[in-house]
Write an enzyme that holds these catalytic residues in place. Structure first.
Site, PDB file in Angstrom:
ATOM      1  N   ASP A   1      38.437  40.680  45.984  1.00 33.20           N
ATOM      2  CA  ASP A   1      38.176  42.046  46.417  1.00 33.20           C
ATOM      3  C   ASP A   1      36.733  42.481  46.184  1.00 33.20           C
ATOM      4  O   ASP A   1      36.005  41.917  45.371  1.00 33.20           O
ATOM      5  CB  ASP A   1      39.123  43.024  45.720  1.00 33.20           C
ATOM      6  CG  ASP A   1      39.032  42.973  44.196  1.00 33.20           C
ATOM      7  OD1 ASP A   1      38.846  41.870  43.644  1.00 33.20           O
ATOM      8  OD2 ASP A   1      39.141  44.035  43.561  1.00 33.20           O
TER       9      ASP A   1
ATOM     10  N   GLU B   1      41.010  42.648  41.658  1.00 31.51           N
ATOM     11  CA  GLU B   1      40.553  42.542  40.271  1.00 31.51           C
ATOM     12  C   GLU B   1      39.875  43.818  39.810  1.00 31.51           C
ATOM     13  O   GLU B   1      39.917  44.156  38.627  1.00 31.51           O
ATOM     14  CB  GLU B   1      39.582  41.354  40.127  1.00 31.51           C
ATOM     15  CG  GLU B   1      39.219  41.004  38.699  1.00 31.51           C
ATOM     16  CD  GLU B   1      38.171  41.919  38.068  1.00 31.51           C
ATOM     17  OE1 GLU B   1      38.245  42.174  36.854  1.00 31.51           O
ATOM     18  OE2 GLU B   1      37.268  42.384  38.801  1.00 31.51           O
TER      19      GLU B   1
END
Length: 397
Positions: A74, A131
């Site tokens: 991400d 994350e």
């Protein structure tokens, strides 16, 4: 480097493509599709949709241990200002932490391991969503990650601009901090600023509480322990002559063990209760422990450093953990493993071009002009490969 040199042109292009098309937590659909397609092309067993947008690839070669390798996918909710040709094409989203590089390195390791197969056992390639504060690792675990793919050990890395390219560090025990968040609401009744005697002053109470919060670590935590408490937001009021009815306080706490977390949370709640009593306000506290500390197991930390040394990295034990946090911590609570810092910065003495130094060394993680250093790609690929080969009977080079 020669072993993976042929892979690099395509991988650099892939990394820069992912950088140009960043996606936020749990929306990494394009990235996950690229990952799944690349793994299928290698003939791996591929599982999609784990923990939302997570992808797992499985490479089997004989009987032996099962080792997990993890990368995060991400990006961050921030505007990129790098001006690079491959800069983000999506406003307000930026790969400002290098997860595009992590994903690409793990794909490179999958390609290299699939063709060399200098190991006996199973490699599980874990491509994790979310994350950045959303706990994607925890969500994948709750979705059965380690039940479906039992691992004997699990490893991950993070690019580290504070270390020069060619260096790597980790340590047994804590390597990254636990991250907690507090949100406090201080309520008075509101009133005229010229008549403060008629209402509890929420701003005054909030100010007193902020001062008291900043004494917790200094006065209630053993000086030999490490912790940080920071107030990061105070918000209240809209007019110069109105006492607001409500003031909000937000902040974060970082620490390395649950006992310290307990003491800090208890002290914070006690101070809030005391200020509420003395000021006549009502104070509500919400305290969220969103990431635990990242704790490396000793044997795996030592293997991670040995693998780094075997590929020519200047590997050393980190003197102290970082106060930043990492949701790989959830995986390390389930399975032994280690988390490595891989240098990507430029040493000024080794680079003649001052602009090149600035490009890598002066832009920290989460900076609007940050970009992953593609020169680190072969180092990460070879480190992941060396970890697998050392864990499962190869030479580790």
């Amino acid at each position: 480097m020669s072993e993976v040199a042929d892979l690099l042109p395509a991988l650099v292009a892939l990394r820069q493509d992912i950088h140009a098309h960043p996606e936020l937590a749990f929306t990494e659909h394009r990235t996950a599709a690229l990952v799944a397609a690349a793994l299928k092309e290698l003939g791996l067993e591929v599982h999609e949709g784990i923990g939302g947008t997570g992808v797992v690839g499985v490479l089997r070669h004989g009987a032996g241990r099962c080792i997990g390798l993890r990368a995060d996918m991400d990006a961050l909710p921030m505007q990129e200002q790098s001006g690079l040709a491959h800069a983000s094409r999506t406003g307000g989203i930026h790969h400002g932490c290098g997860h595009d590089g992590h994903t690409t390195m793990l794909l490179g390791a999958a390609r290299h391991l699939a063709r060399t197969r200098r190991f006996a056992g199973t490699v599980v390639f874990i491509f994790q969503p979310a994350e950045e504060g959303k706990g994607g690792a925890r969500v994948m675990i709750e979705d059965g990650l380690f039940e479906r793919f039992p691992c004997d050990a699990v490893y991950a890395l993070h690019n580290w601009p504070d270390l020069p390219l060619g260096e790597a560090q980790t340590r047994p025990g804590a390597i990254m901090a636990a991250a907690d968040r507090f949100d406090i609401t201080v309520r008075g009744r509101g009133g005229h600023a010229a008549q403060p005697q008629q209402t509890p002053d929420a701003i005054l109470a909030a100010s007193e509480l902020v001062c008291q919060l900043n004494t917790i670590v200094a006065r209630q935590i053993d000086p030999g322990e490490s912790a940080v408490l920071s107030v990061t937001r105070i918000e209240g009021g809209h007019s110069h002559n109105v006492l607001p009815a409500e003031v909000g306080i937000t902040g974060t706490v970082r620490s390395f063990d649950a006992d310290t977390q307990d003491r800090i949370e208890a002290a914070l709640r006690a101070r809030a209760a005391g200020v509420a009593l003395s000021s006549g306000t009502e104070i509500e506290v919400t305290y969220t422990r969103y990431y635990p500390a990242t704790i490396n197991s000793r044997a795996e930390a030592e293997l991670a450093l040995a693998a780094a040394q075997s590929i020519g990295l200047r590997a050393s034990e980190a003197a102290r953990p970082a106060f930043t946090s990492e949701d790989f911590a959830f995986m390390l609570k389930e399975v032994p493993g280690a988390y490595l810092w891989l240098g990507q910065g430029a040493a000024a003495a080794a680079v003649s071009d001052a602009d090149a130094v600035a490009a890598w060394a002066s832009r920290p993680l989460h900076h609007p002009c940050y970009d992953f250093n593609d020169k680190a790609l072969p180092l990460g690929i070879r480190w992941f490969t060396a970890v697998v080969e050392r864990e499962m009977g190869g030479l580790g080079g």
